[in-house]
Design an enzyme around this catalytic site. Sequence first.
Site, PDB file in Angstrom:
ATOM      1  N   LYS A 199       0.827  -1.089   0.131  1.00  0.00           N
ATOM      2  CA  LYS A 199       0.110  -0.182   0.094  1.00  0.00           C
ATOM      3  C   LYS A 199       0.863   1.153   0.053  1.00  0.00           C
ATOM      4  CE  LYS A 199      -3.758   2.234   2.652  1.00  0.00           C
ATOM      5  NZ  LYS A 199      -4.716   1.788   3.805  1.00  0.00           N
ATOM      6  N   LYS A 252      -2.185  -1.555  -3.938  1.00  0.00           N
ATOM      7  CA  LYS A 252      -2.994  -0.380  -3.709  1.00  0.00           C
ATOM      8  C   LYS A 252      -2.050   1.026  -4.105  1.00  0.00           C
ATOM      9  CE  LYS A 252      -6.425   2.001  -1.073  1.00  0.00           C
ATOM     10  NZ  LYS A 252      -7.125   2.186   0.353  1.00  0.00           N
TER      11      LYS A 252
END
Length: 326
Positions: A199, A252
């Site tokens: 992330k 992400k």
Amino acid sequence: MFPTDRPRRLRTDGVRPLVSETDLSASDLIAPVFVDATTDERVAIESMPGHERVPVREAVDRVEEVLATGVEAVMVFGIPESKDAVGSRAYAADGVVQRTVRDIVAETDAYVITDVCLCEYTAHGHCGVLEDHAEADPRLTVRNDETLDLLSETAVSHAQAGADMVAPSSMTDGMVGAIREGLDDAGFSEMPIMSYAVKYESAFYGPFRDAADGAPAFGDRRHYQMDPANRREALREARLDVEEGADVLMVKPGLPYLDIVRDVREDFDVPVAAYNVSGEYAMLHAAADRGWLDLEETAHESLLSMKRAGADLILTYFAEDIAGSL
Ligand SMILES: [Zn+2]
């Protein structure tokens, strides 16, 4: 070599679908759902056209809307009725996610995934317990190891409410291992973990912070989320999570990080998820509003690109719209 080789032969309408290498289907998609314990009616999310925060009593209706499009999985995000320094509403048995999940599981057939993090539940908006004086000194942020216990407790409370899968998103070192141990000890050894393994600290999350009311009150998340410049580190993060027991690895955001999706796909044999984040959604909407892009075509192409890069599943705010068009 030309003139013998002519790739155009396989691009006519009849044969094009036959030789298509990548498919996108509704069963690849997960729809994020925002449930807000502070409201009695649906609240439109301005920067994410078509999306709303719904009150707990409308969560089942909201999920039914998703299911009607052919999308079978939802990711539940909660906005709690109150926030405090340690995010205690994240792991309360009667918290917003816990109540919502119980209702959804009782009344629908949706596959229910829950976001496991503290930032929506802490008054300071960071993804864990803060160091003393963090506000005064931006080098100090989250206490990693103390946060682990709270994440584990949150995941167990989601499992007890009936969730099908938990998705820890805080980038706390050791989070997957701590959650795995917590779930196993509580009798949920069958519950899978989809880790937000890779992330990035991304500017593409802006609209989500409107949606989930999760912007940090001060500072940013660069001390725990990844530097967008880093590629090797993504594989290190993914490896640690697999070793700790992650069942699915997520990257992400999606579109700006397709190289990372491909890297993770090639290095690991667990399913890979890509998160087509709020900024990716908002920018296509903004351009389409001006007549500069075709919304449906660019959304479809974005998601197809993630599949092509190696994603098996995609979290996307386009889930319902695209599923309807597939
Ligand atoms: Zn967070």
